[in-house]
Design an enzyme around this catalytic site. Structure first.
Site: not given
Ligand code: PLP
Length: 405
Positions: A122, A199, A202, A225, A363
Site C-alpha cells: 500500500h 503492515d 488488512q 478496518k 492505493c
Molecule cells: C488501509 C491500509 C493502509 C492504510 O491504513 P490507514 O488506516 O489509511 O492509515 C495501509 N496498508 C494497508 C495494507 C491497508 O489496507
C-alpha cells in the site's frame, strides 16, 4: 463454532440501510468496516459520562478517563499478545504508525543502506520508506510479486545483503488478499540481524495476530478496518527498538522535565504520544477488539475463508472475469478484472444496484504497474457478509457485464 450471522448483523444497524431503493450490500470492508452498536455506544458513553483529559488532572473524571484509556492499551496489548503494554503506541492509524518508524529511525540509516519492501505494498508502506531513502541517499529495494500474488523467500534471501537495514511488508495485501509468510520472512531477516515492520492493516480483523510468536519488531494497524472508529490505530514495537528510536513529535505528554534549554523525554509508551490522545477512539477500539474476541478470530477466519471461496467460485464462472490474486494463502479480499471493460464502469453500475465495491488502484499504483493492469474491482468481506449477498452481487455483476459488452 459457527457464527450466528443474523445476530451479528443486528449489531450493525447501517447494514439494513437501502441505497437507491436497493438493500445495501457492503463489500468495501478493505477500505473500512462498519461499526457495531457496542463500539458506537462506548464512544457515546465516554462523551456523556467520562470526558476529561488524561494523565493530567488530579480529579475524578480525569482519573476515570486515564484508567479507561490505559486499560484500553492493556487490552490491545493482550489482543496482539505483546509482552508489555509499554510496547503499544496509540497513533492515528497504520499510516501514522509507519511514518512514525520511518521518521524516528532516520538517525540509524546512512548513505547506501538498503530498505526492502515488496511490489504489493500500500502507498502507506511504500512512500515513507521511499522518502526516507531519498533523504538519506539510501536505496529502496523491491521484492517482486509473482503472477498469482505471492512472493518468493529465495528472492528475498538474494535481496538481503550487508547494507539491508530494514524490511517492511504487508501481512495481508489489500489488493490481492495474499497472506504473506511473515513469520518465515522475520526469521530470515533476524538471521541476518535485520528488523522487520509488518503492515497489519488488512490482517488485524481477519487472522490471529501474535506479535511474540511472529517475533516482528514493529506491527502497525488501524482500528477502523477492524470494526473500530476512524482516527486511531496502533504501532506495536519491541521495547528494545522503541527505546532506540528518537521521539516522533514533541509537545505535552511525551516529556518528563522541560527547562528552557533542555527537555528529558517520558518513558514508553508516552515518549511517542505527544499531545492529547484520542481517548474515545482508544475506548472504541477496545470495544471493537472485544467484539472480535467474543466471536473468536479463528471462527471469523474460517467463516470469511468460506465466503471468499464461495465468491471466487461463483464469479469465476462468469465469462471474461479474471481473478487477480490467486495465492494459496489468501483471505477476505477478491480482486478481479473483466475483459475489455473498465473497472470504474462496472463499479458505477454496481453502485446503482446497491453494491459497494472498490474500483481503481487501491492505493497501490506500483503493484498495478507490476501486474500490467490499470486497476481492479475489489470485493472485500467482513464477518457480517453472507452467501446471499454474494449471490446478489454475482448476478448483478453478470447483468453489468452484459450491459457493458
Ligand atoms: C488501509 C491500509 C493502509 C492504510 O491504513 P490507514 O488506516 O489509511 O492509515 C495501509 N496498508 C494497508 C495494507 C491497508 O489496507
Amino acid at each position: 463454532m459457527a457464527l450466528n450471522i443474523d445476530n451479528i448483523r443486528s449489531d450493525f444497524p447501517i447494514l439494513s440501510k437501502e441505497v437507491y431503493n436497493k438493500p445495501l450490500i457492503y463489500f468495501d470492508n478493505g477500505a473500512t468496516t462498519q461499526k457495531p452498536l457496542q463500539v458506537i455506544n462506548r464512544i457515546s458513553e465516554y462523551y456523556l459520562n467520562e470526558n476529561s483529559n488524561v494523565h493530567r488532572g488530579a480529579h475524578y473524571l480525569s482519573q476515570i478517563a486515564t484508567d479507561h484509556f490505559e486499560n484500553a492499551r492493556k487490552y490491545v496489548a493482550g489482543f496482539i499478545n505483546a509482552k508489555s503494554h509499554r510496547e503499544v503506541i496509540f497513533t492515528k492509524g497504520t499510516t501514522e504508525s509507519i511514518n512514525l518508524v520511518a521518521s524516528s529511525i532516520k538517525g540509524l540509516i546512512e548513505k547506501d543502506d538498503e530498505i526492502i519492501i515488496t511490489a504489493m505494498e500500500h502507498h502507506s508502506n511504500m512512500v515513507p520508506w521511499q522518502q526516507l531513502c531519498i533523504n538519506k541517499n539510501a536505496k529502496l529495494r523491491n521484492l517482486s510479486v509473482a503472477g498469482d500474488g505471492s512472493i518468493s523467500l529465495s528472492e528475498l534471501k538474494d535481496l538481503i545483503g550487508p547494507s539491508t537495514k530494514l524490511i517492511a511488508i504487508a501481512h495481508i495485501s489489500n489488493v490481492l488478499g495474499t497472506i504473506n509468510p511473515v513469520k518465515e520472512i522475520i526469521e530470515i531477516a533476524h538471521n541476518n540481524g535485520i528488523p522487520v515492520l509488518i503492515d497489519g492493516a488488512q490482517a488485524i480483523a481477519h487472522v490471529n495476530v501474535d506479535v511474540q510468536d511472529l517475533d516482528c519488531d514493529f506491527y502497525a494497524f488501524s482500528a477502523h478496518k477492524a470494526y473500530g472508529p476512524m482516527g486511531i490505530g496502533v504501532l506495536y514495537g519491541k521495547e528494545s527498538w522503541l527505546n532506540k528510536l528518537a521521539p516522533y513529535q514533541y509537545g505535552g505528554e511525551m516529556i518528563n522535565t522541560v527547562s528552557f534549554n533542555i527537555t528529558t523525554f517520558n518513558e514508553l509508551p508516552y515518549k511517542f504520544e505527544a499531545g492529547t490522545p484520542d481517548v474515545a477512539g482508544a475506548l472504541g477500539m477496545e470495544s471493537a477488539l472485544r467484539y472480535i474476541d467474543n466471536l473468536g478470530i479463528d471462527n471469523i477466519r474460517s467463516y470469511e475463508d468460506e465466503l471468499l471461496e464461495y465468491a471466487t467460485n461463483s464469479i469465476s464462472k462468469l465469462v471474461g472475469v479474471r481473478v487477480i490474486g490467486t495465492a494459496l494463502e489468501k483471505t477476505a479480499v477478491l480482486s478481479f478484472v473483466v475483459d475489455n471493460i473498465h473497472p470504474f464502469d462496472i463499479g458505477t453500475l454496481m453502485n446503482q444496484l446497491g453494491i459497494a465495491l472498490r474500483s481503481g488502484n487501491h492505493c497501490a499504483q506500483p503493484l498495478m504497474e507490476h501486474l500490467k493492469i490499470t486497476g481492479t474491482l475489489r470485493a472485500s468481506f467482513a464477518l457480517y457478509n453472507t452467501k446471499d449477498e454474494v449471490d446478489i452481487f454475482v448476478s448483478a455483476l453478470e447483468k453489468a457485464i452484459n450491459m457493458l459488452s
